[in-house]
Design an enzyme around this catalytic site. Structure first.
Site, mmCIF file in Angstrom:
data_model
loop_
_atom_site.group_PDB
_atom_site.id
_atom_site.type_symbol
_atom_site.label_atom_id
_atom_site.label_comp_id
_atom_site.label_asym_id
_atom_site.label_seq_id
_atom_site.Cartn_x
_atom_site.Cartn_y
_atom_site.Cartn_z
ATOM 1 N N ARG A 238 35.643 -14.628 71.740
ATOM 2 C CA ARG A 238 37.019 -15.061 71.464
ATOM 3 C C ARG A 238 37.945 -13.904 71.832
ATOM 4 O O ARG A 238 37.854 -12.817 71.244
ATOM 5 C CB ARG A 238 37.155 -15.448 69.990
ATOM 6 C CG ARG A 238 38.490 -16.054 69.608
ATOM 7 C CD ARG A 238 38.446 -16.514 68.147
ATOM 8 N NE ARG A 238 39.680 -17.178 67.746
ATOM 9 C CZ ARG A 238 40.737 -16.563 67.217
ATOM 10 N NH1 ARG A 238 40.690 -15.245 67.015
ATOM 11 N NH2 ARG A 238 41.811 -17.245 66.877
ATOM 12 N N LYS B 62 40.825 -5.895 67.646
ATOM 13 C CA LYS B 62 40.831 -5.832 66.179
ATOM 14 C C LYS B 62 40.976 -4.397 65.664
ATOM 15 O O LYS B 62 40.804 -3.417 66.394
ATOM 16 C CB LYS B 62 39.579 -6.506 65.620
ATOM 17 C CG LYS B 62 39.701 -8.032 65.701
ATOM 18 C CD LYS B 62 38.716 -8.753 64.821
ATOM 19 C CE LYS B 62 39.116 -10.222 64.693
ATOM 20 N NZ LYS B 62 38.143 -11.002 63.919
#
Length: 291
Positions: free
Chosen positions: A261, A227
């Site tokens: 995840r 991210k």
């Protein structure tokens, strides 16, 4: 940290979240996903990626047909169903791994569950009318995620007084909503939503104080993989964030996260299994005893 009902049957697999971390593989059937840039948009490639992930040790496959990002064209419910249902149908026939559908729409969730999905991964926090009903009536596990605007919605310069306290309050309220809607406690997972309407400082603070989120008592999922908060922290482009992702995931596990995840399954599985062994949760796979 005490997890409410740590031993859980999710789909065809059982997890003991008191001493186990599940690795969730990301499979996006979107042309504009932030990391894979449409690599698994084609159906056959999406199915192949899911099979490869399970072979590499993933416990779970998360199938999405609509990205969270705001700078994208909207798609109809029918198109989203057409993206996710064929993938779920194909992989359900070849694996006992948990399958979740990453969607904020009740109709898509219902179709995905009918195709064989076990979990609704809702980045909109059950705010879509009908989503809680679908989850309650199906008996599916649901992941309740924090975001301010939800998928496809722009939030300019998100601001928080205390990001951790506000995320925790939202998750507690949404959990209460889920329980009141008839979703059983053993079917609820929470996710603080790193980088979802949050800047780098917010996501770092959430990771540093993740134990305040896990203290809510439900198994906590974190989606940190590659991210922007990792890229901005390290000054790394999208494809050079593996080491930062591993470090962030391990810190999250130590703070109580129990589902990760991820994009890179092999590195995540190795990091998770090593962390579990150091914590005394699992034995080494191939120890040599010096007598």
């Amino acid at each position: 940290m005490a997890i409410l009902i740590p031993v859980r049957r999710i789909g065809r697999r059982e997890f003991d979240f008191a001493r186990q971390v599940a690795v969730m593989a990301i499979v996006n059937r979107t042309p504009d996903s932030f990391h894979d840039k449409g690599r698994t948009f084609e159906l056959a490639r999406a199915v192949e990626a899911a099979q490869e992930a399970v072979a590499a040790g993933a416990d779970w496959v998360d199938v999405g047909g609509f990205a969270f990002r705001a700078d994208q064209e909207g798609i109809g419910v029918g198109e989203e169903i057409d993206r996710v249902v064929p993938v779920i149908t194909e992989i359900r026939g070849v694996t006992d791994a948990v399958i979740s559908v990453d969607t904020h729409r009740a109709a898509v969730a219902e179709a995905a569950l009918a195709a064989g999905a076990d979990v609704i991964n809702d980045t909109n926090g059950l705010r879509d009318p009908g989503m809680a009903r679908v989850a309650a009536e199906s008996g599916a596990t649901v992941i309740v995620t924090h975001s301010l605007g939800g998928p496809g919605k722009a939030v300019a310069k998100p601001s928080y007084g205390d990001v951790v306290a506000e995320v925790a309050a939202f998750l507690r309220e949404r959990v209460r909503f889920a329980l009141d809607a008839g979703i059983h406690a053993e079917r609820i997972i929470i996710d603080p939503g790193h980088d979802l309407n949050k800047n780098t400082f917010h996501s770092l603070e959430l990771t540093r104080r993740l134990d305040e989120i896990t203290a809510i008592g439900y198994p906590t999922l974190v989606a940190l993989s590659n991210k922007d908060f990792i890229g901005e922290t390290l000054g790394r482009p999208q494809q050079e964030r593996t080491e930062g992702t591993i470090a962030a995931n391990v810190i999250a596990v130590l703070r109580g996260a129990r589902i990760l995840r991820v994009h890179d399954v092999p590195s995540a599985v190795a990091a998770v299994r090593m962390t579990e062994a150091i914590l005394g949760w699992r034995a080494p796979i191939a120890p040599r005893h010096n007598l």
